[in-house]
Design a protein around this motif. Structure first.
Motif, short mmCIF file in Angstrom:
data_model
loop_
_atom_site.label_atom_id
_atom_site.label_comp_id
_atom_site.label_asym_id
_atom_site.label_seq_id
_atom_site.Cartn_x
_atom_site.Cartn_y
_atom_site.Cartn_z
N SER A 1 -12.24 25.29 7.99
CA SER A 1 -11.98 24.36 9.11
C SER A 1 -13.15 23.54 9.52
N LYS A 2 -13.28 22.59 10.44
CA LYS A 2 -14.31 21.79 10.66
C LYS A 2 -15.37 22.12 11.56
N THR A 3 -14.86 23.28 12.52
CA THR A 3 -15.68 23.57 13.50
C THR A 3 -16.52 24.85 13.09
N SER A 4 -16.58 25.29 11.76
CA SER A 4 -17.41 26.56 11.40
C SER A 4 -17.98 25.78 10.11
N SER A 5 -19.11 26.46 9.61
CA SER A 5 -20.04 26.00 8.75
C SER A 5 -20.54 24.65 9.00
N THR A 6 -21.42 24.92 10.04
CA THR A 6 -22.20 24.05 10.72
C THR A 6 -23.30 23.42 9.86
N GLN A 7 -23.84 22.20 9.95
CA GLN A 7 -24.91 21.84 8.98
C GLN A 7 -26.20 22.72 8.98
N GLY B 1 -4.56 21.82 7.89
CA GLY B 1 -5.38 20.82 7.32
C GLY B 1 -6.63 21.49 6.47
N HIS B 2 -6.64 22.61 6.38
CA HIS B 2 -7.90 23.39 5.54
C HIS B 2 -7.69 23.20 4.19
N PRO B 3 -8.87 23.02 3.62
CA PRO B 3 -10.18 22.79 4.25
C PRO B 3 -10.47 21.52 4.49
N HIS B 4 -10.94 21.27 5.89
CA HIS B 4 -11.13 20.01 6.27
C HIS B 4 -12.25 19.25 5.38
N GLU B 5 -12.19 17.84 5.74
CA GLU B 5 -12.78 16.95 4.74
C GLU B 5 -14.41 16.95 5.20
N GLU B 6 -14.47 17.26 6.59
CA GLU B 6 -15.82 17.18 6.80
C GLU B 6 -16.63 18.32 6.49
N LEU C 1 -15.88 19.95 3.49
CA LEU C 1 -16.18 19.51 2.09
C LEU C 1 -17.36 18.87 2.07
N GLN C 2 -17.47 17.98 2.89
CA GLN C 2 -18.70 16.88 2.95
C GLN C 2 -20.00 17.59 2.94
N ARG C 3 -20.12 18.36 4.10
CA ARG C 3 -21.41 19.11 4.37
C ARG C 3 -21.74 19.89 3.19
N LEU C 4 -20.82 20.59 2.60
CA LEU C 4 -20.97 21.43 1.46
C LEU C 4 -21.51 20.52 0.11
N LYS C 5 -21.07 19.42 0.06
CA LYS C 5 -21.37 18.58 -1.12
C LYS C 5 -22.82 18.11 -0.73
N GLU C 6 -23.05 17.97 0.63
CA GLU C 6 -24.55 17.40 0.84
C GLU C 6 -25.51 18.11 0.42
N ILE C 7 -25.27 19.33 0.48
CA ILE C 7 -26.22 20.64 0.17
C ILE C 7 -26.19 20.92 -1.38
N GLY C 8 -25.18 20.02 -1.94
CA GLY C 8 -25.11 20.31 -3.42
C GLY C 8 -24.39 21.54 -3.82
N SER C 9 -23.70 22.23 -3.16
CA SER C 9 -22.90 23.64 -3.38
C SER C 9 -21.53 23.11 -4.21
N SER C 10 -21.39 24.02 -5.28
CA SER C 10 -20.21 23.92 -5.72
C SER C 10 -19.11 24.67 -5.07
N ILE C 11 -17.85 23.93 -5.04
CA ILE C 11 -16.71 24.27 -4.10
C ILE C 11 -15.78 24.83 -5.07
N LEU C 12 -15.21 26.04 -4.80
CA LEU C 12 -14.11 26.62 -5.15
C LEU C 12 -12.92 26.88 -4.14
N ILE C 13 -11.68 26.25 -4.29
CA ILE C 13 -10.75 26.62 -3.20
C ILE C 13 -9.58 27.39 -4.04
N LEU C 14 -9.50 28.52 -3.40
CA LEU C 14 -8.90 29.44 -3.90
C LEU C 14 -7.39 29.42 -4.26
N ASN C 15 -6.55 28.22 -3.60
CA ASN C 15 -5.48 28.17 -3.83
C ASN C 15 -5.22 27.16 -5.02
#
Length: 890
Positions: free
Chosen positions: A816-822, A844-849, A851-865
Motif C-alpha cells: 500500500s502507498k501509506t506504508s514503506s515510507t522513504q 490497487g495493491h501494490p501501489h505505484e508510489e 513500487l517507485q520508492r523500492l525501485k529508487e533504492i535499487g531493490s529487486s521486487i517480487l510480487i507473489l501473485n
C-alpha cells in the motif's frame, strides 16, 4: 530386456511416453538421449542382445515414430487459445456451445460444453480522476489508478471494432457518475474467441440441460487457478489435461437447440433414477458412498468419509476401476457362455455392457483404462489369442495419452497404471516369498497380503508425490476391503435394478451393502487410532522416485533368479530371497529419506490478498509468520497445510501472528482447529501427537503486546488455550533464539497506543549469521519510524546491528502507498522486496508510489501473485532465490 522384446507394446508405450516427457521437460532431453545411447551400446556389445535387435528390427524401427507421435500430440494439446492468453481474473462473457456431458452438483448442474465461442466484454482503456485524493485503506478503499492500455486485436474468430457510443458494436462510453466522488470515462471493447475443437468449457448453471443441447449462456468466465505454491493442487494443469480451457458461472442460460445425444439421453435418466433410489433406501452418508462406488457420482459424498478413507488408504474404492468393470463384464460373459450363447454374441454383448456402464459413470481415466483392457481381453478370446495384461495396459496407455497426453502428469492416470504394474510385475516376484503350501487357507491369506503389498509398493512414490503421506495399515485393511467390495457392487446393482420396480425390495437387497459400509467405517476408525497410522514423508524429489523404482526393478530381477538345483536348494533359495527382501526394503526407505540441511530456508507463500511465510531453521525448527487471506478460500487447508506436508513438516515450533486481521491469521485458525482439544490448563504434547494423525501440530502462538484487544485477538487466545497451545506475547526488544536463528521484535513498544490492528503489527527482524529478513505485517508509518529508532539504539551497543542493509524485506500492508515510507526503506535498504497481494485486488495493491520508492533504492521486487511462492536458501553468507512460477523479477 527379453521381457520387453517379448512384449513390443511395452517398448512402444515407453517411446510414446518419452515423446510426451521430452516436450514438457526439454531440459532433460540430453541426459535421456545419453542414457538411451548407453543402453543401445550395451545391447550391441553383447551377442545375445545384438541378436535380439536383429530379430526385432520392425520393433526398433517403429520406436522413433512412436516417440515423435507422443511429441506431436502433446504440442497439439498444449497449444494455448486466444482467451487463455488474454483473460485476466473474472470477466463477464457470453457463450455459445454444445453440451457434451452433464453431472449434478450440490448447487445445480455442471455441464461440459464443446465447440464453444466466447464473447468477452472487457475494458481496454480507462481514464479515472478522483475528487477525493486519499481514501482510507483500512476501510478497504484505495485510489484507483488510471491506465492506458490502447486498442488490441485478439481472438481466433473475429475482433470487435471500437465505436464510441455504439452499443451494437459491443462498445459504449460511460459519462460522469453524479452519485460518486469519482468521474470515470470507460472505453469498452468486445473480444470473441473460438475455444477450438479439442477445447472444452465447464459451465455451472441452475438450468437443467442435457447432452446434445446447444446453449447460449451469460456469466462470469475465468481461467482455472494456477498452482503457485509447493504442494498446492494444480487446478490449471488438471483441467488442461482434460482439454478444459475455462470455467463459466452462468447467470443466464438459454437452450437454443433441444436436440439430445441419443446414447446419453438413455443413460442419463438411468443414472439419475439410480441416484434417487440409493438416496431413498439408504441414509444420506451411505447413499453418497454407494453413488460414488457404483456411479462415480461424488457430489454428495460426506467429506468426513472421504477424509477417513483417504487417511486409511482405501479411497480407491470410491473410483470406478478394474474391479467394477471386470466383475460386470466377465460375469455377463460367463453367464452367456454357460447358457450356450455363441462366442461372438457373448463377446459383443459384454463389450456393449462395459462401454455403456463406462458412459453411465462418466468415463474417468481409471474407468477408461479398465474398459479398454477388458475389451482387449474379450477380443483375445474372440480371436483365439493369448491375453497379456502388461501389453494390454501399454496399448491402453497409448490410446489414452493420444487423446490427452498431459494426463501423464495426473494422479488418476499414474495411480491406475502403477497399480496394474504392481499386479503384473511386482506381485509375481513378491509372491515367491510365500513359504506355505498353496492349497492351504494360510497360504491364500498370505498371498492376499503380499498381493496388496505389491500394489502399495508400486504406487507409493505416486501417492507421496501428490498426497505427501501414506497410511501404514492400508495393506492389511485392503485385505478385508477389496474382497467385500465385489459384494457391495453386486448388491448395489441388484438394489438399483429392483428399485426401478419396488423400493421395498431394493431396501431388502441393499441391507448387506449397508452393513459392509459400516464395517469399512469401523475398521478405518480403529486403524486411525493406532500408533503411526499415517506416516508423513513429504513430496519426494524426481531423483528419489527414479532411484526407488530402480531398486524395485533390481528386486524383481534378483528375486526371480532360481540358481542351481541340488540338495537343500529350496531352503537356501528362500533364505536368499529373504536377504534380498530385507536389503530391498532398507534401500527403498533410504531412497525416500529426506536428509537434514545446514541451510536456512525461508519461503514466502502466495496466498492472494494476505500474508504467509515459513521458516525452516538449521536448528531443525519450523516457524510460520502469519497465514491468512481475504480472497483465497480455505487458505489453511488448500495452501498452508499442503505446503507444510509437501516438505514433510508436521510440527511448527511457533506461529507469529503480526496482528489480528483475518487476512493474516484465518489459515492458521484452520490448522489449529484440526488439532485435538486438551484438558483445560494443560499444554499439547507435540512429542506424543505426531504424524500418525496427519495433523499439523503447533506448539506456540506469538502475539504482539497491545491494549487494542478486539474480538479477533480474544478468539485467537481462547482457541490456542482450548488446543493446549502456549501463547507468548512479544514487545519491542524481545528476542527469540533457537541456537541458529534469532528473532528480534522492533515494534510495538509496550506502551504503544494503537488506534487499529494494523498499527500494533509486529515488525520482526530474523537474523542468521550475516543474513537478515525483515517481516513487517501491516505496520504503518509511525511503527516504521519506531522500528528505525529502536534499531539505531541497538546498533550503539551491539555491533551485529551496524549493517543497515537488509537482504530481504516483506513489504508492509501488501504494497500500500501509506506504508514503506522513504525513510524506512532508505534506512534498511533491502536487496529484495517481497510483496504479497491478491491478483486484480480491489485495493490497487501494490501501489505505484510504493513500487517507485523500492525501485529508487535499487531493490529487486517480487510480487507473489506473479512469481508464486519465493524460496530463499542461505548458509548465512550466500543466498539463492527461487520462485515457483517463471518470470520472477519485475
Amino acid at each position: 530386456m527379453k521381457e520387453f522384446l517379448k512384449r513390443p507394446m511395452l517398448l512402444f508405450a515407453a517411446a510414446f511416453i518419452l515423446g510426451i516427457y521430452f516436450y514438457t521437460n526439454k531440459t532433460v532431453v540430453g541426459m535421456v538421449l545419453l542414457l538411451f545411447a548407453a543402453v543401445l551400446t550395451f545391447m550391441i556389445a553383447f551377442p545375445k542382445y545384438r541378436k535380439s535387435i536383429t530379430d526385432n528390427k520392425l520393433t526398433f524401427v517403429l520406436l522413433p515414430f512412436l516417440f515423435m507421435a507422443g511429441f506431436l500430440v502433446t504440442i497439439h494439446q498444449d497449444s494455448s487459445t486466444a482467451i487463455e492468453r488474454e483473460l485476466q481474473g473474472e470477466s463477464l462473457a457470453s457463450l455459445m456451445a454444445k453440451v457434451e456431458s452433464v453431472s449434478k452438483t450440490e448447487y445445480g448442474y455442471q455441464a461440459v460444453v464443446v465447440k464453444a465461442i466466447i464473447t468477452v466484454d472487457g475494458i481496454t482503456s480507462a481514464e479515472a480522476s478522483a475528487t477525493d485524493e486519499s481514501m482510507s485503506e483500512d476501510s478497504g478503499a484505495e485510489e484507483t489508478e488510471a491506465k492506458e492500455t490502447g486498442t488490441k486485436e485478439t481472438g481466433t474468430k473475429e475482433t470487435g471494432t471500437k465505436e464510441t457510443g455504439t452499443e451494437d458494436a459491443g462498445t459504449k462510453e460511460k459519462g460522469e457518475d453524479t452519485t460518486s466522488e469519482r468521474t470515470e470515462t470507460l472505453i469498452e471493447k468486445t473480444y470473441r474467441y473460438d475455444v477450438g475443437e479439442i477445447r472444452k468449457v465447464i459451465v455451472y448453471t441452475d438450468t437443467p440441460v442435457l447432452p446434445g443441447n446447444s446453449i447460449y449462456a451469460v456469466g462470469n468466465v475465468e481461467l482455472p487457478e494456477q498452482e503457485k505454491n509447493p504442494g498446492q493442487f494444480d487446478k490449471a494443469g488438471y483441467y488442461r489435461a482434460k482439454n478444459i480451457t475455462c470455467i463459466m458461472k452462468a447467470e443466464t442460460l438459454i437452450i437454443t437447440d433441444s436436440k439430445v445425444n441419443a446414447v446419453q439421453s438413455v443413460l442419463l435418466p438411468i443414472r439419475e433414477r439410480l441416484c434417487d433410489i440409493y438416496t431413498s433406501i439408504l441414509p444420506e452418508k451411505e447413499a453418497g458412498i454407494m453413488e460414488a462406488i457404483l456411479l462415480g457420482e461424488k457430489a454428495f459424498l460426506d467429506q468426513s468419509i472421504v477424509n477417513l478413507y483417504q487417511k486409511s488408504g482405501i479411497a480407491h474404492i470410491l473410483a470406478i476401476s478394474g474391479l467394477h468393470i471386470s466383475l460386470l463384464g466377465m460375469s455377463l460373459y460367463r453367464l452367456l457362455r454357460k447358457i450356450k450363447s455363441p462366442l461372438i454374441t457373448a463377446c459383443l454383448l459384454t463389450i456393449l455392457l462395459v462401454i455403456s456402464y463406462g458412459l453411465l459413470t462418466e468415463m474417468g481415466v481409471s474407468t477408461k483404462r479398465a474398459v479398454i483392457m477388458l475389451i482387449l481381453s474379450v477380443l483375445a478370446k474372440l480371436t483365439g489369442r493369448t491375453y497379456d495384461m502388461l501389453s494390454a495396459a501399454a496399448f491402453t496407455a497409448i490410446i489414452l495419452l493420444a487423446g490427452s497426453p498431459l494426463q501423464l502428469y495426473q494422479a488418476g492416470f499414474l495411480l491406475s497404471f502403477s497399480a496394474v504394474a504392481g499386479v503384473g510385475i511386482l506381485m509375481k516376484a513378491i509372491r515367491l516369498f510365500n513359504p506355505y503350501d498353496k492349497a492351504t487357507l494360510r497360504s491364500k491369506v498370505v498371498d492376499g497380503l503380499l498381493g496388496s503389498l505389491s500394489i502399495q509398493l508400486m504406487t507409493l512414490p505416486v501417492i507421496l508425490y501428490f498426497y505427501f503421506e501414506t497410511p501404514l495399515y492400508a495393506t492389511v485393511l485392503n485385505l478385508f476391503v477389496i474382497p467385500l467390495l465385489s459384494l457391495i457392487v453386486l448388491l448395489g446393482l441388484a438394489a438399483g435394478v429392483l428399485g426401478m420396480v419396488s423400493l421395498s425390495a431394493a431396501s431388502f437387497a441393499i441391507g448387506g451393502a449397508y452393513y459392509i459400509l459400516k464395517f469399512y467405517e469401523g475398521i478405518c476408525s480403529i486403524a486411525r487410532k493406532l500408533p503411526l497410522s499415517t506416516i508423513l514423508i513429504g513430496r519426494p524429489a524426481m531423483h528419489q522416485i527414479v532411484l526407488y523404482y530402480g531398486i524395485l526393478i533390481c528386486f524383481v530381477f534378483f528375486a526371480g533368479r532360481r540358481g542351481p538345483a541340488g540338495k537343500g536348494t529350496e531352503g537356501k533359495r528362500m533364505l536368499s530371497r529373504k536377504m534380498v527382501a530385507g536389503v530391498t526394503l532398507f534401500l527403498l526407505l533410504l531412497s525416500l529419506h529426506k536428509g537434514s540441511t545446514d541451510s536456512l530456508l525461508v519461503t514466502f507463500l502466495s496466498v492472494g490478498q494476505g500474508d504467509a511465510a515459513c521458516i525452516q531453521s538449521p536448528a531443525g525448527y519450523v516457524y510460520l509468520i502469519d497465514g491468512g487471506s481475504s480472497d483465497s478460500k480455505d487458505v489453511g487447508s488448500y495452501r498452508l497445510e499442503p505446503f507444510l506436508k509437501s516438505k514433510g513438516i508436521n510440527k511448527v515450533e511457533a506461529v507469529f501472528i503480526s496482528h489480528a486481521d483475518s487476512d493474516h491469521f484465518n489459515g492458521i485458525v484452520e490448522l489449529i482447529e484440526k488439532m485435538p482439544d486438551t484438558a483445560a490448563g494443560t499444554l499439547a504434547d507435540t512429542n506424543r501427537i505426531t504424524s500418525d494423525q496427519g495433523i499439523i501440530q503447533i506448539k506456540t502462538l506469538v502475539l504482539s503486546v497491545t491494549d487494542f484487544i478486539d474480538e479477533n485477538y480474544r478468539m485467537l487466545v481462547e482457541l490456542a488455550e482450548q488446543k493446549g497451545i502456549l501463547v507468548r506475547y512479544v514487545e519491542q526488544g524481545d528476542k527469540i533464539d533457537d541456537g541458529a536463528i534469532t528473532f528480534t521484535c522492533l515494534h510495538p513498544e509496550k506502551t504503544y497506543q494503537a488506534a487499529s490492528a494494523n498499527a500494533y503489527s509486529e515488525v520482526l527482524l530474523m537474523t542468521y549469521k550475516n543474513f537478515d529478513v525483515l517481516f513487517t505485517g501491516d505496520v504503518q508509518a509511525d511503527g516504521e519510524k519506531s522500528s528505525v529508532t529502536f534499531y539505531q539504539d541497538l546498533a550503539e551497543y551491539d555491533s551485529s546491528y551496524n549493517e543497515n542493509v537488509i537482504e530481504v524485506i516483506k513489504v508492509s500492508h501488501h504494497g500500500s502507498k501509506t506504508s514503506s515510507t522513504q525513510a524506512f526503506l532508505s534506512f534498511f535498504h533491502p536487496m529484495f522486496s517481497i510483496i504479497s497481494c491478491g491478483e486484480n485486488n480491489s485495493y490497487g495493491h501494490p501501489h505505484e508510489e510504493t513500487l517507485q520508492r523500492l525501485k529508487e533504492i535499487g531493490s529487486s521486487i517480487l510480487i507473489l501473485n506473479q512469481s508464486g511462492a519465493v524460496t530463499i536458501k542461505t548458509d548465512g553468507e550466500c543466498m539463492s532465490l527461487e520462485n515457483y512460477v517463471q518470470d520472477p523479477l519485475r
